[in-house]
Design a protein around this motif. Sequence first.
Motif, PDB file in Angstrom:
ATOM      1  N   GLU B 363      75.107  25.061  87.102  1.00 46.21           N
ATOM      2  CA  GLU B 363      75.886  25.059  85.852  1.00 46.21           C
ATOM      3  C   GLU B 363      75.052  24.654  84.634  1.00 46.21           C
ATOM      4  OE1 GLU B 363      77.654  21.627  88.404  1.00 46.21           O
ATOM      5  OE2 GLU B 363      76.947  23.659  88.683  1.00 46.21           O
ATOM      6  N   LEU B 364      73.885  24.036  84.896  1.00 39.94           N
ATOM      7  CA  LEU B 364      73.013  23.646  83.781  1.00 39.94           C
ATOM      8  C   LEU B 364      72.076  24.774  83.364  1.00 39.94           C
ATOM      9  CD1 LEU B 364      72.081  20.047  84.976  1.00 39.94           C
ATOM     10  CD2 LEU B 364      73.824  20.710  83.303  1.00 39.94           C
ATOM     11  N   ARG B 365      72.261  25.944  83.990  1.00 40.60           N
ATOM     12  CA  ARG B 365      71.358  27.074  83.768  1.00 40.60           C
ATOM     13  C   ARG B 365      71.280  27.450  82.291  1.00 40.60           C
ATOM     14  NH1 ARG B 365      72.325  32.650  83.979  1.00 40.60           N
ATOM     15  NH2 ARG B 365      70.489  33.851  84.590  1.00 40.60           N
ATOM     16  N   ALA B 366      72.446  27.408  81.646  1.00 39.49           N
ATOM     17  CA  ALA B 366      72.493  27.820  80.246  1.00 39.49           C
ATOM     18  C   ALA B 366      71.589  26.962  79.367  1.00 39.49           C
ATOM     19  CB  ALA B 366      73.929  27.743  79.741  1.00 39.49           C
ATOM     20  N   GLN B 367      71.409  25.685  79.766  1.00 36.24           N
ATOM     21  CA  GLN B 367      70.611  24.783  78.939  1.00 36.24           C
ATOM     22  C   GLN B 367      69.119  25.005  79.066  1.00 36.24           C
ATOM     23  OE1 GLN B 367      71.749  20.661  79.106  1.00 36.24           O
ATOM     24  NE2 GLN B 367      73.787  21.183  79.870  1.00 36.24           N
ATOM     25  N   VAL B 368      68.688  25.653  80.155  1.00 35.55           N
ATOM     26  CA  VAL B 368      67.248  25.797  80.341  1.00 35.55           C
ATOM     27  C   VAL B 368      66.770  27.243  80.230  1.00 35.55           C
ATOM     28  CG1 VAL B 368      66.985  23.741  81.762  1.00 35.55           C
ATOM     29  CG2 VAL B 368      67.529  25.932  82.846  1.00 35.55           C
ATOM     30  N   ILE B 369      67.722  28.191  80.303  1.00 36.53           N
ATOM     31  CA  ILE B 369      67.325  29.591  80.470  1.00 36.53           C
ATOM     32  C   ILE B 369      66.479  30.111  79.316  1.00 36.53           C
ATOM     33  CG2 ILE B 369      69.465  30.569  79.499  1.00 36.53           C
ATOM     34  CD1 ILE B 369      67.829  31.911  82.661  1.00 36.53           C
ATOM     35  N   ASP B 370      66.797  29.673  78.111  1.00 40.92           N
ATOM     36  CA  ASP B 370      66.071  30.216  76.960  1.00 40.92           C
ATOM     37  C   ASP B 370      64.899  29.352  76.522  1.00 40.92           C
ATOM     38  OD1 ASP B 370      67.800  32.334  76.828  1.00 40.92           O
ATOM     39  OD2 ASP B 370      69.257  31.193  75.627  1.00 40.92           O
ATOM     40  N   LYS B 371      64.784  28.175  77.087  1.00 38.37           N
ATOM     41  CA  LYS B 371      63.755  27.244  76.623  1.00 38.37           C
ATOM     42  C   LYS B 371      62.448  27.433  77.383  1.00 38.37           C
ATOM     43  CE  LYS B 371      65.966  23.735  74.089  1.00 38.37           C
ATOM     44  NZ  LYS B 371      67.371  23.385  74.471  1.00 38.37           N
ATOM     45  N   GLU B 372      61.378  27.474  76.658  1.00 36.16           N
ATOM     46  CA  GLU B 372      60.055  27.523  77.280  1.00 36.16           C
ATOM     47  C   GLU B 372      59.744  26.195  77.947  1.00 36.16           C
ATOM     48  OE1 GLU B 372      57.033  29.709  77.464  1.00 36.16           O
ATOM     49  OE2 GLU B 372      58.844  30.943  77.631  1.00 36.16           O
ATOM     50  N   VAL B 373      60.078  25.120  77.238  1.00 35.93           N
ATOM     51  CA  VAL B 373      59.778  23.783  77.725  1.00 35.93           C
ATOM     52  C   VAL B 373      61.072  22.981  77.795  1.00 35.93           C
ATOM     53  CG1 VAL B 373      58.503  21.653  77.296  1.00 35.93           C
ATOM     54  CG2 VAL B 373      57.486  23.858  76.705  1.00 35.93           C
ATOM     55  N   SER B 374      61.328  22.379  78.962  1.00 32.07           N
ATOM     56  CA  SER B 374      62.510  21.532  79.091  1.00 32.07           C
ATOM     57  C   SER B 374      62.066  20.123  79.426  1.00 32.07           C
ATOM     58  CB  SER B 374      63.421  22.042  80.203  1.00 32.07           C
ATOM     59  OG  SER B 374      63.783  23.369  79.946  1.00 32.07           O
ATOM     60  N   LYS B 375      62.895  19.164  79.014  1.00 33.77           N
ATOM     61  CA  LYS B 375      62.527  17.777  79.280  1.00 33.77           C
ATOM     62  C   LYS B 375      63.394  17.205  80.387  1.00 33.77           C
ATOM     63  CE  LYS B 375      60.573  16.533  74.887  1.00 33.77           C
ATOM     64  NZ  LYS B 375      60.721  15.692  73.696  1.00 33.77           N
ATOM     65  N   PHE B 376      62.757  16.408  81.250  1.00 36.04           N
ATOM     66  CA  PHE B 376      63.465  15.845  82.402  1.00 36.04           C
ATOM     67  C   PHE B 376      63.171  14.365  82.534  1.00 36.04           C
ATOM     68  CE2 PHE B 376      62.960  20.292  83.363  1.00 36.04           C
ATOM     69  CZ  PHE B 376      64.185  20.653  83.897  1.00 36.04           C
ATOM     70  N   GLU B 377      64.119  13.690  83.167  1.00 42.55           N
ATOM     71  CA  GLU B 377      64.018  12.259  83.443  1.00 42.55           C
ATOM     72  C   GLU B 377      63.984  12.121  84.967  1.00 42.55           C
ATOM     73  OE1 GLU B 377      63.701   9.090  81.383  1.00 42.55           O
ATOM     74  OE2 GLU B 377      65.457  10.037  80.456  1.00 42.55           O
ATOM     75  N   PRO B 378      62.970  11.536  85.559  1.00 43.75           N
ATOM     76  CA  PRO B 378      63.023  11.364  87.016  1.00 43.75           C
ATOM     77  C   PRO B 378      63.969  10.235  87.392  1.00 43.75           C
ATOM     78  CG  PRO B 378      60.959  10.498  86.161  1.00 43.75           C
ATOM     79  CD  PRO B 378      61.718  11.028  84.984  1.00 43.75           C
ATOM     80  N   SER B 379      64.957  10.536  88.273  1.00 46.18           N
ATOM     81  CA  SER B 379      65.895   9.483  88.663  1.00 46.18           C
ATOM     82  C   SER B 379      65.263   8.582  89.711  1.00 46.18           C
ATOM     83  CB  SER B 379      67.170  10.105  89.218  1.00 46.18           C
ATOM     84  OG  SER B 379      66.876  10.812  90.384  1.00 46.18           O
ATOM     85  N   ARG B 380      64.224   9.102  90.342  1.00 43.50           N
ATOM     86  CA  ARG B 380      63.634   8.322  91.432  1.00 43.50           C
ATOM     87  C   ARG B 380      62.249   8.883  91.693  1.00 43.50           C
ATOM     88  NH1 ARG B 380      65.748   6.013  96.892  1.00 43.50           N
ATOM     89  NH2 ARG B 380      64.011   4.618  96.603  1.00 43.50           N
ATOM     90  N   PHE B 381      61.303   8.008  91.892  1.00 44.16           N
ATOM     91  CA  PHE B 381      59.957   8.500  92.224  1.00 44.16           C
ATOM     92  C   PHE B 381      59.243   7.497  93.116  1.00 44.16           C
ATOM     93  CE2 PHE B 381      59.823   6.316  88.177  1.00 44.16           C
ATOM     94  CZ  PHE B 381      58.794   5.413  88.354  1.00 44.16           C
ATOM     95  N   TYR B 382      58.198   7.979  93.760  1.00 45.88           N
ATOM     96  CA  TYR B 382      57.432   7.143  94.687  1.00 45.88           C
ATOM     97  C   TYR B 382      55.992   7.110  94.222  1.00 45.88           C
ATOM     98  CZ  TYR B 382      61.450   8.780  97.328  1.00 45.88           C
ATOM     99  OH  TYR B 382      62.703   9.115  97.709  1.00 45.88           O
ATOM    100  N   VAL B 383      55.373   5.941  94.311  1.00 47.01           N
ATOM    101  CA  VAL B 383      53.984   5.806  93.894  1.00 47.01           C
ATOM    102  C   VAL B 383      53.131   5.489  95.122  1.00 47.01           C
ATOM    103  CG1 VAL B 383      52.433   4.717  92.256  1.00 47.01           C
ATOM    104  CG2 VAL B 383      54.887   4.811  91.773  1.00 47.01           C
ATOM    105  N   PHE B 384      52.051   6.219  95.260  1.00 50.67           N
ATOM    106  CA  PHE B 384      51.160   6.022  96.404  1.00 50.67           C
ATOM    107  C   PHE B 384      49.754   5.754  95.917  1.00 50.67           C
ATOM    108  CE2 PHE B 384      54.473   9.044  97.509  1.00 50.67           C
ATOM    109  CZ  PHE B 384      55.031   8.446  98.630  1.00 50.67           C
ATOM    110  N   GLU B 385      49.039   4.934  96.699  1.00 43.55           N
ATOM    111  CA  GLU B 385      47.609   4.781  96.447  1.00 43.55           C
ATOM    112  C   GLU B 385      46.922   6.097  96.776  1.00 43.55           C
ATOM    113  OE1 GLU B 385      46.493   2.271  95.060  1.00 43.55           O
ATOM    114  OE2 GLU B 385      47.640   0.480  95.605  1.00 43.55           O
ATOM    115  N   GLU B 386      45.700   6.210  96.346  1.00 41.43           N
ATOM    116  CA  GLU B 386      44.937   7.424  96.642  1.00 41.43           C
ATOM    117  C   GLU B 386      44.794   7.640  98.151  1.00 41.43           C
ATOM    118  OE1 GLU B 386      41.916   8.840  93.772  1.00 41.43           O
ATOM    119  OE2 GLU B 386      43.957   9.611  93.715  1.00 41.43           O
TER     120      GLU B 386
END
Lengths: 352, 392
Positions: B363-386
């Motif tokens: 349903e969010l398709r309309a908000q991104v379909i015409d945009k070259e660049v979209s902005k996102f917020e990560p709700s969750r992420f994991y950090v790993f050492e090398e």
Amino acid sequence: MTDKPNLTENNATVETESLSIGSYVEGTTLQVAKPKWFMPEWLKALIALVPALFFLIIFMIYPIINTFLLSFLEDFNWIGGSGSSFAIVNWIYSLNPDFRGNPAFWSFNNYVNVIGDPSFINSIINTALMVVVSVPLTIVISLLIAVCLNSIKVLQGFFQTVFFLPYVTNSIALGMVFNVMFSKGGPINSVFGLDFNWLLAAAGATRWSMFFVVTIYSVWNGLAFKILVFMSGLATIDKQYYDAARIDGASKTKIFARITVPLLSPQILYITITSFIGAFKAYTSVIALFGNGAYDFGGTGGKEWMTVVGYVYIMMQRSQIGRAAAASIILLLLILAITLVQTLVSKKRVHY
Amino acid sequence: MEVRIENLTKAFTSQKGPEVIAVNNMSFVIPDGKLVGLLGPSGCGKSTTLYMIAGLHKPTEGTIFFGDEEVTNVPPEHRGIGLVFQNYALYPHFTVRQNITFPLDNVRPKLSKQDKEAIAHEMARIVDIEPYLDRKPKELSGGQQQRVAIARALSKRPKVLLLDEPLSNLDARLRLQTREEIKRIQRETGITTVFVTHDQEEAMSISDIIVVMKDGIVQQIGEPQSVYDEPGNLFVAKFLGSPAINIFDGEIKKNVLFVEGVKLEEGEIYKKPFVLEEKIELPRQLDEKGNPIGEVQYETKTTEVLDRKVKVGIRPESFRLNQEKGLISIRKHYIEHIGRDISIVGEIDGQSASHVKVIIPSELRAQVIDKEVSKFEPSRFYVFEENGTRIK
């Protein structure tokens, strides 16, 4: 049949197209050349088969038919007897204008004579005994050896070679070795502390002591090839069935009886049929053991362990061609009947 | 029946080539009545582990317990297990009925014919193959053969049921159906079950517990969802989830986490230094020819690193669309339509080497379909050492 002409036509098109790639000029029409004559499949097959067929017809099919006809010719003789203008050999003779053939005289007399001949009956009994005793023995022993060989890991190749050696050894030479081994001063007597002549009737050998040696000889002589066949069969059985059977709690003997043997049944059937046929044709084994020429079958009269094939040879030696032919046909029918029974039984028991 | 594995190691030796360690010092406990999935890429030792539990492979080291009984040296025929092979290994010369009752003939030989017949029917009912009892395995389809294999494994009432890649020979639709079937059968019988798979979706969907393995070493053990939510290391994070997690190059600079140049988070956990252990070869005495004498000796040198390069993993579904304030700008290459969701395939804006996949509701398709660049917020992420260990 309907797509065959199409197929050839397509082939032809492809051929002409590929030929005309370089020479194609705009405006010219591509002409599809139809080949004049195509060799039909069956003719190609026939041409390939001709060399084999030639020899098969001369040395197998014609002799079988000839033997069958000869067995019904009374008093057949190459030159003087009845029907002497009959066989192809005689027909060639008869091209000679001086040759005088006699008319064929058909009857069942050869069969009546052969069946009434006590030495033929003796040879049938002898052959039957050898078949019944030695064939199951060699099959069971070779199967056990093959399974054992298959499960050992150390020196497997060495033992395989050892067990295959009898196969590459001449059977007459083997017979001579056995003759020495079972002679009065031979190794068998020394090992078992006996003083007994196994093979020489004049020196006290009995019918059964001779049979014992004949059986051991034919079992041992037949082992090599059977082991080879069984081992190649065992190699084709997926090892996972054995893992599955172990998981299913089966003991070693149970795995052998209910997994190995059924999965090996095609090879067992093949070996059974060929060994039965081979045993019915027994002749060399006896001759090789007694070692006194082509017509000595042991015993005081040299007839003790005469086999059916031996009987046929003796009849031929005596120029009793009709009787020899009749005995051969009887043997053929016997083998045919047994093989038929085996294939019928195998329909239920063999799992391909 | 609880299955306990302690320090299990299996090394395969061959005449040519070096020793291969298939399973390396592995320990875990399978609780009674649970369905456990051994999961890992091919060659990670999961099947070897299963065969050691079955008794078909002898462990090089370590012990296996069924309940309180040690079974390490018990042959497979006395372990009371059922095993379903990858290609089923149904006896081709037996009918389905004989395949199912063959274990009974061995394990419970005193059983009467009627009882055996009753068990055969009962097993056939459980796996739903009753009409085919008189057929030979080759007259059945792959899925039916698979169920016969399960019935055969179950008929002797095993204490433990083992399944080796049970679904790998089935087509996609049958695979879905059969994995539910396995779950149902396991629930119905309550038998402790271990199964091996390389398909993470399959393992996640039916297991009570999954054991993630790599190169013969257990990476993580836990309930499927918790392993997915809290991957212990980079390998587990990458291996679980479809489509796979996005891995970005990140950096910790002065207790702040940056991803592809974007400041992502500031926090206590980034104050903990990474302890780098280095093995340094000590200088050895030399003989008169100038060759070193004696064995090589090492000294461990530890250095603490605060500012360092890291890996940051963000699952495709963890991106929240926020065209105003989103931290991560993604330049879209194209959009895939999956039905319920859409996925945007692209790169981080300005980082042409990066590759990213984002899943958002359709349903969010309309908000991104015409945009070259979209902005996102990560709700969750994991950090790993090398080196792959997780920072948390």
